[in-house]
Design a protein around this motif. Structure first.
Motif, PDB file in Angstrom:
ATOM      1  N   VAL A  52       0.858  -1.200   0.000  1.00  0.00           N
ATOM      2  CA  VAL A  52       0.000   0.000   0.000  1.00  0.00           C
ATOM      3  C   VAL A  52       0.887   1.241   0.000  1.00  0.00           C
ATOM      4  O   VAL A  52       1.976   1.228   0.585  1.00  0.00           O
ATOM      5  CB  VAL A  52      -0.931   0.051   1.242  1.00  0.00           C
ATOM      6  CG1 VAL A  52      -1.957  -1.073   1.220  1.00  0.00           C
ATOM      7  CG2 VAL A  52      -0.131   0.015   2.548  1.00  0.00           C
ATOM      8  N   GLY A  53       0.431   2.284  -0.665  1.00  0.00           N
ATOM      9  CA  GLY A  53       1.139   3.569  -0.626  1.00  0.00           C
ATOM     10  C   GLY A  53       2.590   3.487  -1.064  1.00  0.00           C
ATOM     11  O   GLY A  53       3.424   4.270  -0.600  1.00  0.00           O
ATOM     12  N   ASN A  80       4.862   1.344   9.421  1.00  0.00           N
ATOM     13  CA  ASN A  80       4.247   2.345   8.549  1.00  0.00           C
ATOM     14  C   ASN A  80       3.171   1.805   7.604  1.00  0.00           C
ATOM     15  O   ASN A  80       2.297   2.563   7.172  1.00  0.00           O
ATOM     16  CB  ASN A  80       5.322   3.132   7.777  1.00  0.00           C
ATOM     17  CG  ASN A  80       6.281   2.217   7.039  1.00  0.00           C
ATOM     18  OD1 ASN A  80       6.083   1.008   7.005  1.00  0.00           O
ATOM     19  ND2 ASN A  80       7.322   2.803   6.462  1.00  0.00           N
ATOM     20  N   TYR A  84      -0.426   3.508   7.484  1.00  0.00           N
ATOM     21  CA  TYR A  84      -0.948   4.062   6.227  1.00  0.00           C
ATOM     22  C   TYR A  84      -2.407   3.640   6.033  1.00  0.00           C
ATOM     23  O   TYR A  84      -3.264   4.440   5.652  1.00  0.00           O
ATOM     24  CB  TYR A  84      -0.076   3.590   5.049  1.00  0.00           C
ATOM     25  CG  TYR A  84      -0.496   4.178   3.730  1.00  0.00           C
ATOM     26  CD1 TYR A  84       0.034   5.387   3.289  1.00  0.00           C
ATOM     27  CD2 TYR A  84      -1.452   3.543   2.932  1.00  0.00           C
ATOM     28  CE1 TYR A  84      -0.378   5.948   2.084  1.00  0.00           C
ATOM     29  CE2 TYR A  84      -1.873   4.090   1.732  1.00  0.00           C
ATOM     30  CZ  TYR A  84      -1.332   5.295   1.317  1.00  0.00           C
ATOM     31  OH  TYR A  84      -1.750   5.852   0.126  1.00  0.00           O
ATOM     32  N   ARG A  88      -4.454   6.929   6.145  1.00  0.00           N
ATOM     33  CA  ARG A  88      -4.333   7.639   4.866  1.00  0.00           C
ATOM     34  C   ARG A  88      -5.009   6.969   3.686  1.00  0.00           C
ATOM     35  O   ARG A  88      -5.291   7.628   2.681  1.00  0.00           O
ATOM     36  CB  ARG A  88      -2.839   7.825   4.549  1.00  0.00           C
ATOM     37  CG  ARG A  88      -2.164   8.716   5.576  1.00  0.00           C
ATOM     38  CD  ARG A  88      -0.685   8.881   5.312  1.00  0.00           C
ATOM     39  NE  ARG A  88      -0.408   9.390   3.982  1.00  0.00           N
ATOM     40  CZ  ARG A  88       0.808   9.461   3.443  1.00  0.00           C
ATOM     41  NH1 ARG A  88       1.842   9.047   4.118  1.00  0.00           N
ATOM     42  NH2 ARG A  88       0.975   9.926   2.229  1.00  0.00           N
ATOM     43  N   ILE A  89      -5.220   5.687   3.756  1.00  0.00           N
ATOM     44  CA  ILE A  89      -5.690   4.992   2.544  1.00  0.00           C
ATOM     45  C   ILE A  89      -7.064   5.520   2.122  1.00  0.00           C
ATOM     46  O   ILE A  89      -7.872   5.927   2.971  1.00  0.00           O
ATOM     47  CB  ILE A  89      -5.708   3.466   2.788  1.00  0.00           C
ATOM     48  CG1 ILE A  89      -5.526   2.719   1.479  1.00  0.00           C
ATOM     49  CG2 ILE A  89      -6.966   3.020   3.502  1.00  0.00           C
ATOM     50  CD1 ILE A  89      -5.023   1.307   1.647  1.00  0.00           C
ATOM     51  N   GLN A  90      -7.306   5.546   0.824  1.00  0.00           N
ATOM     52  CA  GLN A  90      -8.551   6.095   0.287  1.00  0.00           C
ATOM     53  C   GLN A  90      -9.231   5.086  -0.631  1.00  0.00           C
ATOM     54  O   GLN A  90      -8.558   4.267  -1.265  1.00  0.00           O
ATOM     55  CB  GLN A  90      -8.250   7.335  -0.586  1.00  0.00           C
ATOM     56  CG  GLN A  90      -7.553   8.463   0.114  1.00  0.00           C
ATOM     57  CD  GLN A  90      -8.476   9.210   1.056  1.00  0.00           C
ATOM     58  OE1 GLN A  90      -9.681   9.285   0.818  1.00  0.00           O
ATOM     59  NE2 GLN A  90      -7.927   9.749   2.130  1.00  0.00           N
ATOM     60  N   GLU A  93      -8.152   3.844  -4.454  1.00  0.00           N
ATOM     61  CA  GLU A  93      -6.701   3.779  -4.557  1.00  0.00           C
ATOM     62  C   GLU A  93      -6.290   2.425  -5.148  1.00  0.00           C
ATOM     63  O   GLU A  93      -6.988   1.428  -4.972  1.00  0.00           O
ATOM     64  CB  GLU A  93      -6.138   3.888  -3.134  1.00  0.00           C
ATOM     65  CG  GLU A  93      -4.795   4.539  -3.068  1.00  0.00           C
ATOM     66  CD  GLU A  93      -4.409   4.838  -1.622  1.00  0.00           C
ATOM     67  OE1 GLU A  93      -5.128   5.606  -0.931  1.00  0.00           O
ATOM     68  OE2 GLU A  93      -3.392   4.303  -1.191  1.00  0.00           O
ATOM     69  N   VAL A  95      -3.662  -0.746  -5.164  1.00  0.00           N
ATOM     70  CA  VAL A  95      -2.649  -1.430  -4.357  1.00  0.00           C
ATOM     71  C   VAL A  95      -2.061  -2.558  -5.199  1.00  0.00           C
ATOM     72  O   VAL A  95      -2.652  -2.967  -6.200  1.00  0.00           O
ATOM     73  CB  VAL A  95      -3.250  -2.011  -3.045  1.00  0.00           C
ATOM     74  CG1 VAL A  95      -3.814  -0.914  -2.177  1.00  0.00           C
ATOM     75  CG2 VAL A  95      -4.316  -3.070  -3.340  1.00  0.00           C
TER      76      VAL A  95
END
Ligand code: FAD
Length: 235
Positions: A52-53, A80, A84, A88-90, A93, A95
């Motif tokens: 992720v991210g 982290n 995340y 923060r994840i939306q 998004e 992955v």
């Protein structure tokens, strides 16, 4: 004996998926629903490595049975990747995820009772196994004990209570605190010819395996993979 051999991510092939839903089921637990961009299937009980991210991939159990939406449950840890996901994840998004892995899977040829023991987020693969068992007509007793550190972390109790209402041969026992070994010692008469699925921390599994063996379980009938609080593989 090494119960949990390490693997690396270097030899893995990754695919993309879109996050279609994020459920905040607890302050520190999220359920993510993923829609793979290419056809994807798995066996109930397996895990995938998810990035992720742009962070290095971590392993996460698939919490749904094959043929259903790809559901992942993630709890806040110290690192982290989980931070995340919590903060923060939306939705929508993208992955990255790997091929499914893991050998602690539901086997439709099981012809006897099943005991499933889950600690914390170790419930995720057990949920997939229970769902797969009952959608394929499992007719033997299936007993699930799920221990969590607090009642609020029993975030999918209702799913199992409903399964118990629908299937006379399914029994669900939610537990709070580190009481699993004592309860199993007291509650379960014998485990000869039972299939046992374990999913939780190494400490939980190390405590439970001798109890299960003392109850007559065969080691080859005790099924487990690495667990939610394990160290991450080298990325
Ligand atoms: C087979 C398998 C299945 C799994 N399935 C799930 C699942 O379904 N759901 C789930 O939530 N997790 C699952 N995990 C765990 C998951 O892979 C991650 O390890 C977890 O989400 C923690 O991620 P993180 O980013 O918080 O920590 P990571 O960065 O991945 O760190 C992992 C380790 O480093 C330590 N660490 C990291 N940062 C710090 C710090 N600042 N201070 C001290 N220690 C630190 C952590 O305590 C931990 O021991 C699974 C693991 C395995 C092996």
């Amino acid at each position: 004996m090494t119960l949990f051999p390490k693997k690396t991510n270097t030899d893995k092939r990754f695919y993309t998926a879109t996050i279609t839903d994020i459920l905040a089921v607890h302050e520190d637990i999220r359920i993510l629903v993923l829609r793979p961009d290419t056809p994807f299937t798995w066996q109930a009980g397996q895990y995938i490595n998810i990035s992720v991210g742009g962070l290095p991939a971590r392993p996460y159990s698939i919490a749904s049975a094959p043929g259903h939406s790809l559901e992942i449950h993630i709890k806040r840890g110290k690192g982290n990747a989980s931070a995340y996901v919590m903060d923060r994840i939306q939705k929508n998004e993208t992955v990255l995820f790997s091929e499914p892995e893991g050998r602690s899977v539901f086997n439709e040829t099981i012809n006897g009772p099943v005991l499933a023991l889950a600690g914390g987020l170790g419930i995720a693969p057990i949920k997939a196994i229970a769902e797969q068992a009952f959608r394929t007509g499992f007719s033997h007793p299936f007993t699930l004990y799920w221990s969590a550190t607090s009642e609020s972390e029993h975030y999918i109790d209702e799913n199992f209570k409903m399964l118990a209402r629908e299937h006379d041969n399914f029994k669900f026992v939610p537990l709070t605190g580190r009481v699993m070994s004592a309860i199993i010692e007291k509650d379960i008469p014998h485990l000869k010819d039972w299939r046992v699925y374990l999913s939780g921390s190494p400490a939980m599994m190390a405590a439970l395996v001798p109890v299960l063996l003392a109850k007559g379980a065969d080691l080859e009938n005790i099924s487990y993979d690495r667990h939610p609080e394990a160290e991450i593989p080298a990325s």
